[in-house]
Write a protein that holds these residues in place. Structure first.
Motif, PDB file in Angstrom:
ATOM      1  N   PRO A   1       8.082  -2.617   1.910  1.00  0.00           N
ATOM      2  CA  PRO A   1       7.355  -3.757   1.677  1.00  0.00           C
ATOM      3  C   PRO A   1       6.167  -3.414   0.353  1.00  0.00           C
ATOM      4  CG  PRO A   1       6.397  -2.490   3.514  1.00  0.00           C
ATOM      5  CD  PRO A   1       7.814  -1.932   3.018  1.00  0.00           C
ATOM      6  N   PHE A   2       5.658  -4.567   0.005  1.00  0.00           N
ATOM      7  CA  PHE A   2       4.991  -4.701  -1.103  1.00  0.00           C
ATOM      8  C   PHE A   2       3.568  -4.279  -0.947  1.00  0.00           C
ATOM      9  CE2 PHE A   2       2.261  -6.763  -4.878  1.00  0.00           C
ATOM     10  CZ  PHE A   2       2.780  -5.636  -5.855  1.00  0.00           C
ATOM     11  N   ILE A   3       3.312  -2.866  -1.123  1.00  0.00           N
ATOM     12  CA  ILE A   3       2.068  -2.313  -0.837  1.00  0.00           C
ATOM     13  C   ILE A   3       1.239  -1.922  -1.812  1.00  0.00           C
ATOM     14  CG2 ILE A   3       1.106  -0.212   0.485  1.00  0.00           C
ATOM     15  CD1 ILE A   3       3.250  -0.421   2.448  1.00  0.00           C
ATOM     16  N   ALA A   4       1.925  -1.412  -3.036  1.00  0.00           N
ATOM     17  CA  ALA A   4       1.208  -0.865  -4.231  1.00  0.00           C
ATOM     18  C   ALA A   4       0.212  -1.922  -4.959  1.00  0.00           C
ATOM     19  CB  ALA A   4       2.535  -0.591  -5.177  1.00  0.00           C
ATOM     20  N   GLY A   5       0.868  -3.114  -4.853  1.00  0.00           N
ATOM     21  CA  GLY A   5      -0.238  -4.170  -5.702  1.00  0.00           C
ATOM     22  C   GLY A   5      -1.721  -4.215  -5.091  1.00  0.00           C
ATOM     23  N   PRO A   6      -1.733  -4.396  -3.606  1.00  0.00           N
ATOM     24  CA  PRO A   6      -2.882  -4.541  -3.127  1.00  0.00           C
ATOM     25  C   PRO A   6      -3.829  -3.413  -3.384  1.00  0.00           C
ATOM     26  CG  PRO A   6      -1.302  -5.663  -1.561  1.00  0.00           C
ATOM     27  CD  PRO A   6      -0.700  -4.804  -2.713  1.00  0.00           C
ATOM     28  N   LEU A   7      -3.063  -1.996  -2.995  1.00  0.00           N
ATOM     29  CA  LEU A   7      -3.692  -0.877  -3.242  1.00  0.00           C
ATOM     30  C   LEU A   7      -4.066  -0.831  -4.755  1.00  0.00           C
ATOM     31  CD1 LEU A   7      -1.691   1.489  -1.161  1.00  0.00           C
ATOM     32  CD2 LEU A   7      -4.225   1.405  -1.243  1.00  0.00           C
ATOM     33  N   GLN A   8      -3.528  -0.928  -5.694  1.00  0.00           N
ATOM     34  CA  GLN A   8      -3.660  -1.071  -7.106  1.00  0.00           C
ATOM     35  C   GLN A   8      -4.971  -1.737  -7.601  1.00  0.00           C
ATOM     36  OE1 GLN A   8      -0.875  -2.380 -10.277  1.00  0.00           O
ATOM     37  NE2 GLN A   8      -0.655   0.048 -10.700  1.00  0.00           N
ATOM     38  N   VAL A   9      -4.896  -2.892  -7.029  1.00  0.00           N
ATOM     39  CA  VAL A   9      -6.354  -3.872  -7.450  1.00  0.00           C
ATOM     40  C   VAL A   9      -7.438  -3.709  -6.444  1.00  0.00           C
ATOM     41  CG1 VAL A   9      -4.626  -5.713  -8.252  1.00  0.00           C
ATOM     42  CG2 VAL A   9      -5.430  -5.728  -5.773  1.00  0.00           C
ATOM     43  N   GLY A  10      -7.442  -2.655  -5.510  1.00  0.00           N
ATOM     44  CA  GLY A  10      -8.494  -2.306  -4.836  1.00  0.00           C
ATOM     45  C   GLY A  10      -8.816  -3.193  -3.516  1.00  0.00           C
ATOM     46  N   HIS A  11      -7.892  -3.754  -2.931  1.00  0.00           N
ATOM     47  CA  HIS A  11      -7.777  -4.176  -1.805  1.00  0.00           C
ATOM     48  C   HIS A  11      -8.274  -3.335  -0.557  1.00  0.00           C
ATOM     49  CE1 HIS A  11      -7.049  -7.543   1.411  1.00  0.00           C
ATOM     50  NE2 HIS A  11      -6.432  -6.548   1.939  1.00  0.00           N
ATOM     51  N   TYR A  12      -7.802  -2.122  -0.712  1.00  0.00           N
ATOM     52  CA  TYR A  12      -8.205  -0.992   0.258  1.00  0.00           C
ATOM     53  C   TYR A  12      -9.122  -0.018  -0.384  1.00  0.00           C
ATOM     54  CZ  TYR A  12      -4.068  -2.886   2.706  1.00  0.00           C
ATOM     55  OH  TYR A  12      -3.583  -3.631   3.533  1.00  0.00           O
TER      56      TYR A  12
ATOM     57  N   LYS B   1      -2.691   4.186 -10.773  1.00  0.00           N
ATOM     58  CA  LYS B   1      -3.025   3.761 -11.928  1.00  0.00           C
ATOM     59  C   LYS B   1      -4.439   2.476 -12.132  1.00  0.00           C
ATOM     60  CE  LYS B   1       1.782   3.499 -13.404  1.00  0.00           C
ATOM     61  NZ  LYS B   1       2.896   2.505 -13.852  1.00  0.00           N
ATOM     62  N   GLY B   2      -4.751   2.689 -10.734  1.00  0.00           N
ATOM     63  CA  GLY B   2      -6.067   1.704 -10.412  1.00  0.00           C
ATOM     64  C   GLY B   2      -7.393   2.645 -10.059  1.00  0.00           C
ATOM     65  N   GLN B   3      -8.120   2.104  -9.234  1.00  0.00           N
ATOM     66  CA  GLN B   3      -9.288   2.745  -9.014  1.00  0.00           C
ATOM     67  C   GLN B   3      -9.225   3.375  -7.674  1.00  0.00           C
ATOM     68  OE1 GLN B   3     -11.699   3.497 -11.364  1.00  0.00           O
ATOM     69  NE2 GLN B   3     -10.189   2.553 -12.546  1.00  0.00           N
ATOM     70  N   THR B   4      -8.667   3.084  -6.750  1.00  0.00           N
ATOM     71  CA  THR B   4      -8.405   3.079  -5.143  1.00  0.00           C
ATOM     72  C   THR B   4      -8.276   4.649  -5.387  1.00  0.00           C
ATOM     73  OG1 THR B   4      -7.414   1.031  -4.784  1.00  0.00           O
ATOM     74  CG2 THR B   4      -7.105   2.866  -3.118  1.00  0.00           C
ATOM     75  N   PRO B   5      -9.008   5.684  -4.504  1.00  0.00           N
ATOM     76  CA  PRO B   5      -8.952   6.982  -4.443  1.00  0.00           C
ATOM     77  C   PRO B   5      -7.733   7.336  -3.708  1.00  0.00           C
ATOM     78  CG  PRO B   5     -10.760   6.336  -3.162  1.00  0.00           C
ATOM     79  CD  PRO B   5     -10.396   5.061  -3.829  1.00  0.00           C
ATOM     80  N   ILE B   6      -6.927   8.438  -4.020  1.00  0.00           N
ATOM     81  CA  ILE B   6      -5.749   8.689  -3.167  1.00  0.00           C
ATOM     82  C   ILE B   6      -6.142  10.229  -2.500  1.00  0.00           C
ATOM     83  CG2 ILE B   6      -3.474   9.379  -3.019  1.00  0.00           C
ATOM     84  CD1 ILE B   6      -3.457   7.695  -5.933  1.00  0.00           C
ATOM     85  N   TYR B   7      -6.062  10.185  -1.187  1.00  0.00           N
ATOM     86  CA  TYR B   7      -6.198  11.620  -0.384  1.00  0.00           C
ATOM     87  C   TYR B   7      -4.961  11.806   0.070  1.00  0.00           C
ATOM     88  CZ  TYR B   7     -10.910   9.952  -0.822  1.00  0.00           C
ATOM     89  OH  TYR B   7     -12.105   9.729  -1.466  1.00  0.00           O
ATOM     90  N   VAL B   8      -4.344  13.212  -0.202  1.00  0.00           N
ATOM     91  CA  VAL B   8      -3.450  13.697   0.368  1.00  0.00           C
ATOM     92  C   VAL B   8      -3.454  14.947   1.120  1.00  0.00           C
ATOM     93  CG1 VAL B   8      -0.829  14.451  -0.283  1.00  0.00           C
ATOM     94  CG2 VAL B   8      -2.124  12.798  -1.634  1.00  0.00           C
ATOM     95  N   LEU B   9      -2.690  14.808   2.351  1.00  0.00           N
ATOM     96  CA  LEU B   9      -2.838  16.125   3.298  1.00  0.00           C
ATOM     97  C   LEU B   9      -1.418  16.932   2.887  1.00  0.00           C
ATOM     98  CD1 LEU B   9      -4.012  18.063   5.179  1.00  0.00           C
ATOM     99  CD2 LEU B   9      -3.304  16.523   7.019  1.00  0.00           C
ATOM    100  N   PRO B  10      -1.112  17.733   1.862  1.00  0.00           N
ATOM    101  CA  PRO B  10       0.165  18.357   1.927  1.00  0.00           C
ATOM    102  C   PRO B  10       0.202  19.617   3.179  1.00  0.00           C
ATOM    103  CG  PRO B  10      -1.015  18.677  -0.210  1.00  0.00           C
ATOM    104  CD  PRO B  10      -2.126  18.105   0.830  1.00  0.00           C
ATOM    105  N   VAL B  11       1.236  19.723   3.821  1.00  0.00           N
ATOM    106  CA  VAL B  11       1.593  20.625   4.833  1.00  0.00           C
ATOM    107  C   VAL B  11       1.728  22.246   4.292  1.00  0.00           C
ATOM    108  CG1 VAL B  11       2.219  18.970   6.309  1.00  0.00           C
ATOM    109  CG2 VAL B  11       3.915  20.159   4.828  1.00  0.00           C
ATOM    110  N   ASP B  12       2.345  22.130   3.006  1.00  0.00           N
ATOM    111  CA  ASP B  12       2.532  23.350   2.278  1.00  0.00           C
ATOM    112  C   ASP B  12       1.220  23.665   1.448  1.00  0.00           C
ATOM    113  OD1 ASP B  12       4.967  23.577   3.437  1.00  0.00           O
ATOM    114  OD2 ASP B  12       5.879  22.513   2.186  1.00  0.00           O
ATOM    115  N   GLN B  13       0.232  24.219   1.713  1.00  0.00           N
ATOM    116  CA  GLN B  13      -0.913  24.543   0.795  1.00  0.00           C
ATOM    117  C   GLN B  13      -1.171  26.035   0.758  1.00  0.00           C
ATOM    118  OE1 GLN B  13      -4.488  22.145   1.551  1.00  0.00           O
ATOM    119  NE2 GLN B  13      -3.306  20.838   2.750  1.00  0.00           N
TER     120      GLN B  13
END
Length: 183
Positions: free
Chosen positions: A70-81, A115-127
């Protein structure tokens, strides 16, 4: 109200702990969650016998039908989240993100969100280099040896723009300024 997009990859390691925290946060707050799963995330949820749980706790979750569906990238890119959280993230997803490959729903969402301003948080299992204790779907403890390449890719994520690394599932509480579970 905060809106959080939460992506689940195919990692069995840390899935139960992460899931329990997200359910706890949902119960304690008015945060609106949009949950989406990679194809392998769906497989792992079923393997760990959590499929019924996610349908009950996050009934509007979405599953991977392609890199942009589903189209999720657009709303994230424009700051909906307010934030994108990928937790837990497999070594495969981390490698793809670290090297700019966007061929799955999760990796494309991260690439486009970056590419937008929404911060991305990742929990890698291999750290952490060396052995890590985790649990099989049966609950049995098991040791896994982290591969150097996987840890290196996790380290590379920390150097990317707009990308923040979570070191453990409990970091999600701090990220959202919420009191953690009481032991």
């Amino acid at each position: 109200m905060k809106r959080i997009a939460w992506g689940i990859t195919g990692s069995g390691d840390l899935i139960k702990e992460t899931y329990d925290i997200m359910v706890d946060i949902k119960k304690k707050t008015d945060i609106e969650f949009m949950v989406f799963l990679s194809r392998e995330g769906e497989t792992v949820m079923k393997w760990y016998r959590m499929w019924d749980d996610i349908q009950k706790d996050f009934p509007n979750f979405k599953t991977d039908a392609g890199p942009n569906s589903p189209f999720i990238a657009g709303p994230l890119q424009v700051g909906h989240y307010d934030a994108l959280i990928i937790a837990p993230a497999t070594a495969n997803s981390v490698a793809k993100i670290a090297h700019g490959i966007a061929d799955t729903l999760v990796t494309n969402v991260v690439a486009q969100t970056a590419k937008g301003q929404t911060p991305i948080y990742v929990l890698p299992v291999d750290q952490v280099r060396g052995d890590v204790t985790t649990y099989a779907p049966s609950g049995r403890k098991m040791k896994l040896k982290m591969r150097d390449i996987d840890v290196t890719n996790s380290e590379k994520l920390a150097e990317m723009e707009n990308m923040y690394i979570l070191t453990k599932p409990d970091d999600i509480y701090e990220l959202l300024n919420i009191e953690g579970k009481e032991d």
